[in-house]
Design a protein around this motif. Structure first.
Motif, PDB file in Angstrom:
ATOM      1  N   UNK A  85       1.016  -1.103  -0.240  1.00  0.00           N
ATOM      2  CA  UNK A  85       0.024   0.093   0.096  1.00  0.00           C
ATOM      3  C   UNK A  85       0.858   1.355  -0.039  1.00  0.00           C
ATOM      4  N   UNK A  86       0.378   2.377  -0.959  1.00  0.00           N
ATOM      5  CA  UNK A  86       1.133   3.532  -0.705  1.00  0.00           C
ATOM      6  C   UNK A  86       0.676   4.338   0.476  1.00  0.00           C
ATOM      7  N   UNK A  91      -3.714   3.770  -1.357  1.00  0.00           N
ATOM      8  CA  UNK A  91      -4.152   2.934  -2.475  1.00  0.00           C
ATOM      9  C   UNK A  91      -2.975   2.062  -2.712  1.00  0.00           C
ATOM     10  N   UNK A  92      -3.205   1.182  -3.696  1.00  0.00           N
ATOM     11  CA  UNK A  92      -2.110   0.130  -3.961  1.00  0.00           C
ATOM     12  C   UNK A  92      -0.758   0.629  -4.364  1.00  0.00           C
ATOM     13  N   UNK A  93       0.446  -0.058  -4.139  1.00  0.00           N
ATOM     14  CA  UNK A  93       1.512   0.457  -4.715  1.00  0.00           C
ATOM     15  C   UNK A  93       2.029  -0.388  -6.080  1.00  0.00           C
ATOM     16  N   UNK A  94       3.262   0.079  -6.482  1.00  0.00           N
ATOM     17  CA  UNK A  94       3.838  -0.463  -7.741  1.00  0.00           C
ATOM     18  C   UNK A  94       3.943  -2.122  -7.318  1.00  0.00           C
ATOM     19  N   UNK A 152      -0.742   3.354  -7.237  1.00  0.00           N
ATOM     20  CA  UNK A 152       0.091   4.490  -7.596  1.00  0.00           C
ATOM     21  C   UNK A 152       1.204   3.882  -8.326  1.00  0.00           C
ATOM     22  N   UNK A 153       1.536   4.545  -9.365  1.00  0.00           N
ATOM     23  CA  UNK A 153       2.575   4.201 -10.312  1.00  0.00           C
ATOM     24  C   UNK A 153       4.111   4.846 -10.036  1.00  0.00           C
ATOM     25  N   UNK A 154       3.751   5.956  -9.403  1.00  0.00           N
ATOM     26  CA  UNK A 154       5.055   6.629  -9.129  1.00  0.00           C
ATOM     27  C   UNK A 154       4.646   8.140  -9.189  1.00  0.00           C
ATOM     28  N   UNK A 155       5.294   8.726  -8.294  1.00  0.00           N
ATOM     29  CA  UNK A 155       4.827  10.467  -8.485  1.00  0.00           C
ATOM     30  C   UNK A 155       3.413  10.686  -8.309  1.00  0.00           C
ATOM     31  N   UNK A 156       3.193  11.371  -9.298  1.00  0.00           N
ATOM     32  CA  UNK A 156       1.640  11.760  -9.412  1.00  0.00           C
ATOM     33  C   UNK A 156       1.240  10.997 -10.712  1.00  0.00           C
TER      34      UNK A 156
END
Length: 259
Positions: A85-86, A91-94, A152-156
């Motif tokens: 999780x981010x 939300x979920x992370x990479x 979340x893929x990264x950054x924004x």
């Protein structure tokens, strides 16, 4: 011929000593963060305590170990949840995204990027920027199908994964998400604030001659995202019959050759 192997240290222990050994090992492993192995040792201790091999002088041990196993199970589940999780957006992370994409057989993906996010941070500060990211995630997740998820893929940048939907439905879901972000009353967060997103959609298309490659699909979504950015932002881009199309439709620029 007699074996030269030494018997395990726990082999000579009576049930009470074995129970204590399992407990000691479990506590040590838990302190190291090795929840899986700690859980296994406490489960063994619980089974031993329930087996009737212990002396009656310890009538409360089964309940004690049941509670310890439950505590370790909860801590293990929490640690696993946090690893996937981010922390900022919840939300979920990479890591979760890569794992799930490898498991799914027919996912459509949409790559979402906040437009001019650096400008938001520069003008309103990073605290407002964090609030924007959190709110955008909530808007992206609204009305997603039951099996779909956001990561979340990264950054924004974020990815919407919608398994088992038709290509046109994947585009529609992305278009609705874009509209929700654009129409949200951002001035309530901070006067003068406005937020939009650009989205590139790569629907799942069955090709009997090729194996599905989730990384190739992410690359396609990235190409479509840059098409949306290049066409003016606050758009959804997708490929249809060899052409890049946009939602909302661009006047005089509805299609163009594939990059």
């Amino acid at each position: 011929m007699a074996s030269n192997r030494t018997a395990p240290a726990t082999g000579a222990l009576d049930p009470q000593g074995l129970l204590a050994a399992h407990e000691s090992i479990a506590n040590e492993l838990a302190a190291q963060g090795d929840w899986r192995r700690a859980y296994e040792h406490l489960r063994s201790a619980l089974e031993l305590a329930r087996s009737g091999q212990l002396q009656c002088a310890h009538p409360h041990i089964p309940e004690q170990y049941r509670l310890e196993v439950e505590r370790l199970r909860r801590e293990r589940a929490q640690a696993r949840h946090e690893s996937l999780t981010d922390a900022l957006t919840a939300t979920y992370n990479r890591r979760y995204l890569d794992r799930r994409l490898a498991e799914l057989t027919a996912p459509s993906v949409a790559l979402v990027d906040l437009d001019l996010f650096k400008h938001i941070n520069d003008r309103f500060g990073h605290r407002v920027g964090d609030q924007v990211l959190q709110r955008v995630v909530g808007l992206l997740q609204e009305t997603l199908p039951p099996d779909a998820f956001c990561a979340r893929y990264g950054g924004e940048e974020f990815v919407l994964v919608t398994p088992g939907v038709r290509p046109e439905e994947a585009v529609t879901l992305a278009a609705r998400a874009r509209a929700r972000v654009a129409e949200f009353p951002w001035s309530h967060v901070r006067p003068g604030l406005s937020v939009t997103v650009s989205i590139g959609v790569a629907p799942f298309r069955r090709d009997p001659g090729r194996r599905h490659d989730p990384q190739e699909q992410l690359v396609e979504a990235d190409v479509m995202l840059y098409a949306a950015k290049g066409a003016g932002r606050n758009l959804v881009a997708h490929r249809q019959h060899g052409q890049v199309r946009f939602v909302p439709t661009l006047r005089a620029r509805t299609t163009r050759p594939c990059p």
